[in-house]
Design a protein around this motif. Sequence first.
Motif, mmCIF file in Angstrom:
data_model
loop_
_atom_site.group_PDB
_atom_site.id
_atom_site.type_symbol
_atom_site.label_atom_id
_atom_site.label_comp_id
_atom_site.label_asym_id
_atom_site.label_seq_id
_atom_site.Cartn_x
_atom_site.Cartn_y
_atom_site.Cartn_z
ATOM 1 N N CYS A 269 -3.468 18.161 6.545
ATOM 2 C CA CYS A 269 -3.667 16.840 5.967
ATOM 3 C C CYS A 269 -3.109 16.880 4.548
ATOM 4 C CB CYS A 269 -5.148 16.478 5.946
ATOM 5 S SG CYS A 269 -5.811 16.113 7.587
ATOM 6 N N LYS A 271 -2.032 15.939 0.860
ATOM 7 C CA LYS A 271 -2.636 15.153 -0.216
ATOM 8 C C LYS A 271 -1.898 15.438 -1.519
ATOM 9 C CE LYS A 271 -6.080 18.613 -1.589
ATOM 10 N NZ LYS A 271 -7.510 18.870 -1.875
ATOM 11 N N TYR A 307 -5.314 24.425 7.608
ATOM 12 C CA TYR A 307 -3.865 24.216 7.647
ATOM 13 C C TYR A 307 -3.242 25.337 8.472
ATOM 14 C CZ TYR A 307 -4.426 27.321 3.558
ATOM 15 O OH TYR A 307 -4.797 28.319 2.705
ATOM 16 N N ASP A 347 2.095 15.884 8.207
ATOM 17 C CA ASP A 347 0.820 15.292 7.787
ATOM 18 C C ASP A 347 0.126 14.753 9.034
ATOM 19 O OD1 ASP A 347 -1.270 14.185 6.419
ATOM 20 O OD2 ASP A 347 -0.155 12.418 5.738
ATOM 21 N N ASP A 348 -0.875 15.481 9.533
ATOM 22 C CA ASP A 348 -1.585 15.102 10.756
ATOM 23 C C ASP A 348 -3.055 14.864 10.405
ATOM 24 O OD1 ASP A 348 -2.760 14.866 13.266
ATOM 25 O OD2 ASP A 348 -1.420 16.328 14.192
ATOM 26 N N ARG A 349 -3.450 13.614 10.420
ATOM 27 C CA ARG A 349 -4.802 13.263 9.982
ATOM 28 C C ARG A 349 -5.883 13.697 10.953
ATOM 29 N NH1 ARG A 349 -3.463 13.145 5.102
ATOM 30 N NH2 ARG A 349 -5.533 12.321 4.605
ATOM 31 N N CYS A 352 -8.293 16.435 9.721
ATOM 32 C CA CYS A 352 -9.282 16.208 8.655
ATOM 33 C C CYS A 352 -10.138 14.985 8.973
ATOM 34 C CB CYS A 352 -8.594 16.054 7.301
ATOM 35 S SG CYS A 352 -7.311 14.771 7.260
#
Length: 406
Positions: A269, A271, A307, A347-349, A352
């Motif tokens: 995720c 950020k 991660y 970025d794989d939500r 999270c």
Amino acid sequence: MSWKNRGSAESNSRSLVSKQLTLFLCAGCFFAGMLFTDRMWTEPEATGLSRPSETEDKQLQVLTDGCHTKLKDVRRDSKEIIREVSKTHNAVQTLDKTISSLEMELAAARAMQDSILTGSPISDDLMLPEPIKKRKYLMVIGINTAFSSRKRRDSVRATWMPQGDKLRKLEEEKGIVMRFVIGHGATSGGILDRAIEAEDRKHGDFLRLEHIEGYLELSAKTKTYFTTAVALWDADFYVKVDDDVHVNIATLGATLAKHRANPRVYIGCMKSGPVLAHKGVRYHEPEHWKFGEEGNKYFRHATGQLYAISKDLATYISINQNVLHKYVNEDVSLGSWFIGLDVEHIDDRRLCCGTPPDCEWKAQAGNICVASFDWSCSGICRSADRIKEVHRRCGEGEDALWSASF
């Protein structure tokens, strides 16, 4: 006619005869010279040179014919060269894999050499037999833990981490390695180390690092984890997760398997939080000046709860571990190590999700989360007590793991 006039006429006659005679003599001398030159001058013969004989002419012809034959062969070979290009491309790919394998062996050799030079004990894992090190795995999951987290570890064992024979079966059948990752206490062989050793004898699910535990040493621990893991197991991906996070292993494996074709991938995720320059606050950044003016944000990086990185990136960390800078926050450190590299950030939500009801609603909608935790606690708040409830409401089910195909 007077005598004087007669003398003058004779003088003119003689002068005319003299001019004619001069011209005649000059012409005669010229032709005589031409005749003399033509007869006396002969073309010099070259010494040491001989004209080619008839046999030599035939040999020369044979050589010429041979050149024409070779030229035809070259034209024919050019077509074969084009066909060889594709074979060469495949050979290069095979060579890349071989180099990557050699780099892994080099990393393991360096780790053993450092242990010998520093006098520290060599981990038993570094002395695994060769066939085990050559086994190919899908992923290695390192669960970051601390000496004081015994209850958290037991809660993970009771929910999403298989135990005993199932843990070994997971490695053999699914290619998934799972270990709690921990270093050593400041006092070698002290009570903290002895407690972990006893726990490991009971469960057999620890990876011990040559690292001194401490909260401000998480960046160093992360670096050591990837270096050790890539030396022990040949996997497509290496995962780091905290021990207060709930994970659905089958969903994680399916998510990572989609990115196998990319040799340098960084999944999490992503950020870009603020750089906190003021002392005394949580996540204070002592090196805030490196990120520009006050109020600036960090570069994009994966949040530290979970991660994954591909094998090439783990190998890169292993090879360059001595020159990679460590920031106080380990997730920032990891992201900084990949700046300047040709890395794909994913970025794989689903990595999270929040705790129920968030992850529960998503599961009911058919979008099962990979990981769930509370952002406010940077993990599941009171995870030792609540993770069972999260697992019951958001877990993928045990059958999902054993029926999964990666």
